[in-house]
Design a protein around this motif. Structure first.
Motif, PDB file in Angstrom:
ATOM      1  N   CYS A 133       0.829  -1.218   0.000  1.00  0.00           N
ATOM      2  CA  CYS A 133       0.000   0.000   0.000  1.00  0.00           C
ATOM      3  C   CYS A 133       0.854   1.255   0.000  1.00  0.00           C
ATOM      4  CB  CYS A 133      -0.943  -0.013   1.203  1.00  0.00           C
ATOM      5  SG  CYS A 133      -2.230  -1.266   1.074  1.00  0.00           S
ATOM      6  N   ALA A 134       1.968   1.239   0.737  1.00  0.00           N
ATOM      7  CA  ALA A 134       2.845   2.409   0.775  1.00  0.00           C
ATOM      8  C   ALA A 134       3.539   2.640  -0.563  1.00  0.00           C
ATOM      9  CB  ALA A 134       3.876   2.242   1.886  1.00  0.00           C
ATOM     10  N   MET A 135       3.877   1.573  -1.276  1.00  0.00           N
ATOM     11  CA  MET A 135       4.524   1.737  -2.581  1.00  0.00           C
ATOM     12  C   MET A 135       3.541   2.205  -3.644  1.00  0.00           C
ATOM     13  SD  MET A 135       7.277  -1.355  -3.091  1.00  0.00           S
ATOM     14  CE  MET A 135       6.018  -2.576  -3.297  1.00  0.00           C
ATOM     15  N   ALA A 136       2.269   1.921  -3.468  1.00  0.00           N
ATOM     16  CA  ALA A 136       1.281   2.229  -4.501  1.00  0.00           C
ATOM     17  C   ALA A 136       0.782   3.666  -4.451  1.00  0.00           C
ATOM     18  CB  ALA A 136       0.099   1.279  -4.379  1.00  0.00           C
ATOM     19  N   VAL A 137       0.874   4.325  -3.314  1.00  0.00           N
ATOM     20  CA  VAL A 137       0.254   5.645  -3.164  1.00  0.00           C
ATOM     21  C   VAL A 137       1.012   6.783  -3.869  1.00  0.00           C
ATOM     22  CG1 VAL A 137      -0.391   7.367  -1.427  1.00  0.00           C
ATOM     23  CG2 VAL A 137      -0.999   4.991  -1.100  1.00  0.00           C
ATOM     24  N   PRO A 138       2.347   6.896  -3.771  1.00  0.00           N
ATOM     25  CA  PRO A 138       3.018   8.070  -4.359  1.00  0.00           C
ATOM     26  C   PRO A 138       2.793   8.286  -5.851  1.00  0.00           C
ATOM     27  CG  PRO A 138       4.500   6.968  -2.845  1.00  0.00           C
ATOM     28  CD  PRO A 138       3.297   6.096  -2.978  1.00  0.00           C
ATOM     29  N   PRO A 139       2.816   7.258  -6.702  1.00  0.00           N
ATOM     30  CA  PRO A 139       2.577   7.548  -8.122  1.00  0.00           C
ATOM     31  C   PRO A 139       1.187   8.124  -8.404  1.00  0.00           C
ATOM     32  CG  PRO A 139       3.587   5.396  -7.905  1.00  0.00           C
ATOM     33  CD  PRO A 139       3.240   5.855  -6.533  1.00  0.00           C
ATOM     34  N   ILE A 140       0.202   7.730  -7.618  1.00  0.00           N
ATOM     35  CA  ILE A 140      -1.156   8.240  -7.839  1.00  0.00           C
ATOM     36  C   ILE A 140      -1.213   9.724  -7.528  1.00  0.00           C
ATOM     37  CG2 ILE A 140      -3.549   8.067  -7.075  1.00  0.00           C
ATOM     38  CD1 ILE A 140      -3.054   5.077  -6.622  1.00  0.00           C
ATOM     39  N   PHE A 141      -0.547  10.155  -6.449  1.00  0.00           N
ATOM     40  CA  PHE A 141      -0.569  11.569  -6.085  1.00  0.00           C
ATOM     41  C   PHE A 141       0.323  12.418  -6.983  1.00  0.00           C
ATOM     42  CE2 PHE A 141      -1.928  10.056  -1.767  1.00  0.00           C
ATOM     43  CZ  PHE A 141      -3.199  10.584  -1.867  1.00  0.00           C
ATOM     44  N   MET A 142       1.397  11.825  -7.506  1.00  0.00           N
ATOM     45  CA  MET A 142       2.322  12.600  -8.333  1.00  0.00           C
ATOM     46  C   MET A 142       1.780  12.831  -9.730  1.00  0.00           C
ATOM     47  SD  MET A 142       5.911  10.935  -7.163  1.00  0.00           S
ATOM     48  CE  MET A 142       6.944  12.088  -8.036  1.00  0.00           C
TER      49      MET A 142
END
Length: 196
Positions: A111-120
């Motif tokens: 879950c932690a690896m998946a979140v940053p690309p969505i926000f960026m």
């Protein structure tokens, strides 16, 4: 060690006692989470490459998000299917080490690896690619919570007091929720001010 021996060793995963969970997990969750992780990793790499190609439109944040998404896809693929990385020696040992960790560790990592690309770089490519990795983490999180108790067990647990004994359910208006709760008291008649 020959190439064929290495491949069969990685496919069999001999050090792993039970894939993705303890014996209390149903087989379709154990293997379904692995399959979902492999599919999620494939699409994360594919759509991460799509985001990397957005540099043509001079979108640097989408370039970085695509790189992060591709790295997350490679990590998930290495942990779920180490047989895909035969050339890298440490992948099998890292995957075996990760299998010894509790399931909530893997859920939090995914879950932690998946979140940053969505926000960026919010778009369908990052939402779908990283969203599948997040869904894999959510499945592992649900597996970490464990099996739901039966209705009789939940009812019995709800009726237990803090002393561990079974208490009869009360319907009294003055039944205290907490053991040291004080009863209600009225200092005066309703509608009058007692401080006067």
């Amino acid at each position: 060690m020959s190439f064929a021996e290495k491949l069969t060793g990685l496919m069999a995963r001999p050090n792993q006692q039970d894939p993705a969970g303890g014996p209390e997990q149903p087989w379709y969750l154990k293997y379904g989470s692995r399959v979902l992780g492999i599919v999620a990793a494939f699409f994360a790499i594919l759509f991460g490459l799509w985001n990397v190609l957005s540099i043509i439109g001079l979108s640097v944040s989408c370039l970085v998000a695509g790189i992060i998404q591709m790295l997350a896809g490679f990590v998930v693929m290495a942990l779920e299917a180490p047989c895909c990385f035969i050339c890298i020696e440490k992948v099998g040992s890292v995957a075996d080490m990760m299998d010894t960790k509790p399931l909530y560790f893997r859920a939090g990592l995914y879950c932690a690896m998946a979140v940053p690309p969505i926000f960026m770089c919010f778009g369908l490519a990052s939402l779908f690619g990283s969203g599948l990795i997040f869904a894999t983490g959510a499945v592992y999180g649900m597996m970490a919570l464990g099996k739901k108790a039966s209705a009789a067990e939940m009812r019995a647990a709800a009726q237990q007091t803090s002393y561990g004994g079974n208490a009869a359910p009360t319907t009294n208006d003055r039944a205290g929720i907490v053991n040291n709760a004080q009863p209600f008291s009225f200092t005066g008649a309703v509608g009058t001010d007692s401080n006067v």
